[in-house]
Design an enzyme around this catalytic site. Structure first.
Site, PDB file in Angstrom:
ATOM      1  N   SER A  51       0.814  -1.213   0.000  1.00  0.00           N
ATOM      2  CA  SER A  51       0.000   0.000   0.000  1.00  0.00           C
ATOM      3  C   SER A  51       0.850   1.266   0.000  1.00  0.00           C
ATOM      4  O   SER A  51       0.361   2.344  -0.322  1.00  0.00           O
ATOM      5  CB  SER A  51      -0.945   0.016   1.207  1.00  0.00           C
ATOM      6  OG  SER A  51      -1.932  -0.977   1.096  1.00  0.00           O
ATOM      7  N   GLY A 229      -4.314  -1.778  -1.057  1.00  0.00           N
ATOM      8  CA  GLY A 229      -3.408  -1.488  -2.163  1.00  0.00           C
ATOM      9  C   GLY A 229      -3.115   0.001  -2.263  1.00  0.00           C
ATOM     10  O   GLY A 229      -3.743   0.817  -1.579  1.00  0.00           O
ATOM     11  N   GLY A 231      -2.368   3.847  -4.291  1.00  0.00           N
ATOM     12  CA  GLY A 231      -2.886   4.685  -5.365  1.00  0.00           C
ATOM     13  C   GLY A 231      -4.344   5.086  -5.209  1.00  0.00           C
ATOM     14  O   GLY A 231      -5.007   4.802  -4.217  1.00  0.00           O
ATOM     15  N   CYS A 257      -9.525  -1.432   3.028  1.00  0.00           N
ATOM     16  CA  CYS A 257      -8.756  -0.283   2.535  1.00  0.00           C
ATOM     17  C   CYS A 257      -9.104   0.053   1.081  1.00  0.00           C
ATOM     18  O   CYS A 257     -10.191   0.551   0.827  1.00  0.00           O
ATOM     19  CB  CYS A 257      -7.260  -0.519   2.737  1.00  0.00           C
ATOM     20  SG  CYS A 257      -6.306   1.007   2.886  1.00  0.00           S
ATOM     21  N   LEU A 258      -8.238  -0.233   0.117  1.00  0.00           N
ATOM     22  CA  LEU A 258      -8.578   0.040  -1.280  1.00  0.00           C
ATOM     23  C   LEU A 258      -9.806  -0.767  -1.686  1.00  0.00           C
ATOM     24  O   LEU A 258     -10.659  -0.285  -2.440  1.00  0.00           O
ATOM     25  CB  LEU A 258      -7.396  -0.289  -2.199  1.00  0.00           C
ATOM     26  CG  LEU A 258      -7.554   0.109  -3.665  1.00  0.00           C
ATOM     27  CD1 LEU A 258      -7.546   1.625  -3.828  1.00  0.00           C
ATOM     28  CD2 LEU A 258      -6.465  -0.515  -4.526  1.00  0.00           C
ATOM     29  N   GLN A 261     -12.801   1.112  -0.615  1.00  0.00           N
ATOM     30  CA  GLN A 261     -13.071   2.249  -1.503  1.00  0.00           C
ATOM     31  C   GLN A 261     -13.703   1.794  -2.814  1.00  0.00           C
ATOM     32  O   GLN A 261     -14.596   2.462  -3.351  1.00  0.00           O
ATOM     33  CB  GLN A 261     -11.771   3.005  -1.755  1.00  0.00           C
ATOM     34  CG  GLN A 261     -11.177   3.637  -0.505  1.00  0.00           C
ATOM     35  CD  GLN A 261      -9.711   3.985  -0.640  1.00  0.00           C
ATOM     36  OE1 GLN A 261      -9.136   3.899  -1.730  1.00  0.00           O
ATOM     37  NE2 GLN A 261      -9.086   4.371   0.460  1.00  0.00           N
ATOM     38  N   ASN A 299      -3.525   2.984   7.053  1.00  0.00           N
ATOM     39  CA  ASN A 299      -2.592   3.384   6.007  1.00  0.00           C
ATOM     40  C   ASN A 299      -3.380   3.710   4.752  1.00  0.00           C
ATOM     41  O   ASN A 299      -3.627   2.845   3.928  1.00  0.00           O
ATOM     42  CB  ASN A 299      -1.591   2.260   5.730  1.00  0.00           C
ATOM     43  CG  ASN A 299      -0.827   2.494   4.447  1.00  0.00           C
ATOM     44  OD1 ASN A 299      -0.730   3.620   3.970  1.00  0.00           O
ATOM     45  ND2 ASN A 299      -0.302   1.430   3.870  1.00  0.00           N
ATOM     46  N   GLY A 301      -4.449   7.219   1.933  1.00  0.00           N
ATOM     47  CA  GLY A 301      -4.435   8.627   1.575  1.00  0.00           C
ATOM     48  C   GLY A 301      -5.707   9.077   0.890  1.00  0.00           C
ATOM     49  O   GLY A 301      -5.860  10.248   0.556  1.00  0.00           O
ATOM     50  N   HIS A 343      -7.002  -1.418   8.846  1.00  0.00           N
ATOM     51  CA  HIS A 343      -6.373  -2.732   8.683  1.00  0.00           C
ATOM     52  C   HIS A 343      -6.604  -3.609   9.916  1.00  0.00           C
ATOM     53  O   HIS A 343      -5.834  -3.541  10.875  1.00  0.00           O
ATOM     54  CB  HIS A 343      -4.878  -2.574   8.430  1.00  0.00           C
ATOM     55  CG  HIS A 343      -4.555  -2.141   7.039  1.00  0.00           C
ATOM     56  ND1 HIS A 343      -4.172  -3.026   6.052  1.00  0.00           N
ATOM     57  CD2 HIS A 343      -4.581  -0.918   6.454  1.00  0.00           C
ATOM     58  CE1 HIS A 343      -3.962  -2.362   4.922  1.00  0.00           C
ATOM     59  NE2 HIS A 343      -4.212  -1.087   5.137  1.00  0.00           N
ATOM     60  N   GLU A 345      -6.020  -6.684  10.227  1.00  0.00           N
ATOM     61  CA  GLU A 345      -4.919  -7.641  10.390  1.00  0.00           C
ATOM     62  C   GLU A 345      -3.690  -6.992  11.024  1.00  0.00           C
ATOM     63  O   GLU A 345      -2.749  -7.680  11.419  1.00  0.00           O
ATOM     64  CB  GLU A 345      -4.542  -8.239   9.028  1.00  0.00           C
ATOM     65  CG  GLU A 345      -3.567  -7.440   8.206  1.00  0.00           C
ATOM     66  CD  GLU A 345      -4.082  -6.118   7.660  1.00  0.00           C
ATOM     67  OE1 GLU A 345      -3.281  -5.276   7.237  1.00  0.00           O
ATOM     68  OE2 GLU A 345      -5.323  -5.918   7.664  1.00  0.00           O
TER      69      GLU A 345
END
Length: 366
Positions: A51, A229, A231, A257-258, A261, A299, A301, A343, A345
């Site tokens: 990530s 992941g 980007g 996370c990604l 999204q 983690n 952005g 996260h 995990e």
């Protein structure tokens, strides 16, 4: 072996602000989005987390490298950050199980790192002015030359990076005789996610990020996992369309996370680039379904639009960040699909949120 820290180095931000330090060892020039992580431990897991691909990592903790590198703490097949900025770099390490020092690990991966930077000032500057592109160099301190090269680097907004870290071909993880089978789309999956799934009697087949749904289904899995992941998620239009189809078919889906999204985007809920993101291992999150709070590892952005999520009648916000009220979890009403922005995990971080993997298993069993 100790190294003399004599070579000067510079960090130049896109807005022209410069911070000076000294080279850790490997010499060169590196570009990426500068961001910071507030974790006091877990630097190896952070540096090998896919990530973080494309990002220059600033470690807020003053001491980095003091416990070396061990095989057990890799979160991928190697280093993923674009560069490292720290305050005090420890060439010596004292962890008995470590196989090598951090400096030799960085050298092996040709990673440019600088130390003796005023990271308190740098982190404060990023907090005020936001994450931005940057360059670190041990080769030149000519800021005009570096600025010209930096201007050619694309902004993280609109940048698709999952394809850079995804597996090139499918692979398996866990016990083939496990009770459940889960197909995981790899946008930059962490090994500790796979460990958590496998420990719950799940056999995982990890697929490239853009694998067609028909190919996923051909393995006849009990459920589907959408990984973390790097980007911007918005350029992954084909993946978003496929996840929309998966949701319409009411397939069991868990996203992190990604992946979270992408689930939001598949429901027409936009994402946005945050001012400086969430990166650390002590972020407070409230579970709105239970009323309980948890300390989490984060983690990211980018984040999901709260206003659009609240306006969507098919969406329930399940978790929220207690610092800034950003959306931390979603579930789709009437569907076997849920996701979190953080996260569970960890690695590094606390284990407050591992119950989410158990929640996924309950969905698989019905």
């Amino acid at each position: 072996m100790k190294y003399q820290q004599k070579k000067k180095a510079v960090l130049l931000l896109a807005d022209g602000t410069a911070f000076y330090g000294k080279s850790v060892g490997y010499e060169g020039t590196a570009f990426g989005e500068v961001c910071f992580n507030t974790g006091m431990t877990g630097y190896q897991e952070i540096f090998t987390d896919p990530s973080y691909f494309g990002q220059i990592m600033v470690t807020a903790n003053a001491h980095i490298g003091n416990y070396g590198i061990t095989e057990d703490d890799y979160e991928s097949n190697g280093l993923k950050i674009a560069g490292l900025v720290c305050r005090n770099f420890s060439y010596d390490y004292s962890r008995p199980k470590a196989q090598q020092g951090l400096q030799s690990f960085l050298d092996d991966h040709h990673l440019v790192a600088i130390c003796e930077v005023d990271t308190r000032a740098l982190v404060s500057y990023i907090r005020d002015n936001g994450s931005m592109n940057a360059v670190i160099s041990t080769e030149t301190d000519d800021l005009e030359v570096l600025k010209a090269r930096l201007n050619e680097i694309p902004n993280m907004k609109g940048l698709e990076l999952a394809s850079k870290v995804s597996t090139a071909k499918p692979y398996f993880f866990g016990n083939p005789e496990a009770k459940y089978k889960v197909a995981a789309l790899d946008f930059g999956i962490k090994r500790n996610i796979l460990r958590h799934l496998a420990s719950r009697d799940i056999y995982v087949k990890v697929f490239p990020y853009n694998t067609p749904l028909a190919e996923l289904k051909a393995w006849n899995p009990d459920g589907y996992f959408l990984s973390n992941g790097p980007g911007d998620p918005e350029p992954l239009t084909e993946v978003i369309a496929q996840v929309k189809q998966m949701i319409a078919e009411d397939l069991p889906i868990f996203g992190i996370c990604l992946g979270h999204q992408i689930i939001a985007l598949a429901n027409g809920i936009p994402t946005y680039k945050m001012h400086n993101g969430h990166r650390g291992i002590n972020h407070p999150v409230k579970n709105l379904l239970t009323g309980k709070d948890e300390i989490t590892s984060q983690n990211h952005g980018f984040a999901v639009s709260r206003a659009e999520a609240e306006a969507n009648p098919n969406i329930e916000i399940t978790h929220t960040h207690l610092n800034d009220d950003t959306v931390m979890g979603l579930r789709i009403k009437g569907k076997k699909c849920f996701s979190v922005q953080y996260h569970p995990e960890a690695a590094p971080g606390p284990n407050d949120a591992t119950y989410l993997f158990d929640q996924f298993v309950k969905i698989l069993s019905h």
